[in-house]
Design an enzyme around this catalytic site. Structure first.
Site, PDB file in Angstrom:
ATOM      1  N   GLU A 120       0.831  -1.204   0.000  1.00  0.00           N
ATOM      2  CA  GLU A 120       0.000   0.000   0.000  1.00  0.00           C
ATOM      3  C   GLU A 120       0.868   1.258   0.000  1.00  0.00           C
ATOM      4  OE1 GLU A 120      -4.183  -0.479   1.041  1.00  0.00           O
ATOM      5  OE2 GLU A 120      -3.356  -0.964   3.013  1.00  0.00           O
ATOM      6  N   GLU A 140      -4.741  -8.744   2.832  1.00  0.00           N
ATOM      7  CA  GLU A 140      -5.769  -8.418   3.821  1.00  0.00           C
ATOM      8  C   GLU A 140      -7.002  -9.314   3.736  1.00  0.00           C
ATOM      9  OE1 GLU A 140      -3.145  -4.856   3.721  1.00  0.00           O
ATOM     10  OE2 GLU A 140      -3.901  -6.287   2.245  1.00  0.00           O
TER      11      GLU A 140
END
Length: 266
Positions: A120, A140
């Site tokens: 990210e 995730e």
């Protein structure tokens, strides 16, 4: 020059090198690391002698994501910085480049794991280099979590949507070669040489006119979601003043005189 126990800062000429420094935890993000990162971005913006930034990790790893226990400030290492987070609740997002974009070009030098929060944060960098054994991925969903660091917005704007959705929805790992193939990174180099390649690119940037470099970067991002007509108008507004600078005149003189230019940000 700043830094914390989990984030080291050094200068390499006109390049500021920020190193994530928790190798025993695969450089998982901690509060001291996030504070150091944010301070590094601010320092780079404020110091005109800094023309580029290299972001890398210690111990052959980039970043394995968020360490929730460390972010909560458990232990003395985090406790020292809790006041910073209270004073600026957005600090962690700025540190991860979700809510802050440095004026100077940011080059990521990736070795080893660059997953979850690491991938990210990578999306907030401008140029990306990776060692051939590097691993990328947004894990995730495999843990029932949401990649809230910006990936559901940014990734589809940086790589084709089909690849973005596969990465987001499968949570599987990607090799450096595969990441390069879908456009997530720009260079794959032998293991252990990502920082050297990143610094080589930084030196090429540093040799250019700093006002021009910053204006070009700003134009690319601010026009990304505009129509072509609006984007071209914004580009003129951003770019035309650069031609009136002393740096532009110095660049022309240096070319005519066949010598390296000496830019002064004027």
């Amino acid at each position: 020059m700043g830094g914390t126990e989990h984030l080291t800062v050094r200068r390499e000429g006109a390049t500021l090198v920020l190193t994530l420094n928790r190798p025993q935890a695969k450089n998982a993000l901690s509060l001291p690391m996030l504070v150091g990162l944010y301070d590094g971005w601010v320092e780079a913006d404020a110091d005109d002698s800094i023309r580029s930034i290299v972001l890398t990790g210690a111990g052959g790893c980039f970043c394995a994501g968020m360490d929730l226990k460390a972010l909560a400030g458990d232990g003395m290492a985090g406790e020292r910085y809790r006041d910073r987070l209270k004073a600026d609740p957005d600090l962690h997002w700025k540190a991860m480049l979700r809510h802050h974009r440095p004026r100077k070009p940011v080059i990521a030098a990736v070795e080893g794991y660059c997953v979850a929060g690491g991938t990210e944060m990578l999306q907030g960098t401008d140029i990306r280099v990776a060692g051939e054994s590097a691993t990328f991925g947004l894990f995730e969903v495999r843990r029932g979590l949401f990649p809230i660091g910006g990936s559901t917005v940014r990734l589809q704007r940086q790589i084709p949507r089909t690849h973005a959705l596969e990465m987001l929805l499968t949570g599987r790992p990607y090799s450096a070669r595969e990441a390069a193939g879908i456009g997530l990174i720009g260079h794959v180099v032998p293991d252990g040489t990502a920082s050297a390649k990143a610094l080589e690119i930084a030196e090429q940037i540093n040799a250019c006119g700093p006002l021009a470099v910053e204006a070009v970067k700003a134009s690319v991002y601010e026009t990304a979601e505009m129509t072509e007509t609006d984007g071209l108008a914004a580009e003129l507004e951003r770019g035309w003043p650069v031609f009136d600078t002393a740096d532009a005149k110095e660049g022309a003189r240096a070319f005519a005189e066949k010598r390296p230019p000496v830019y002064k940000r004027a």
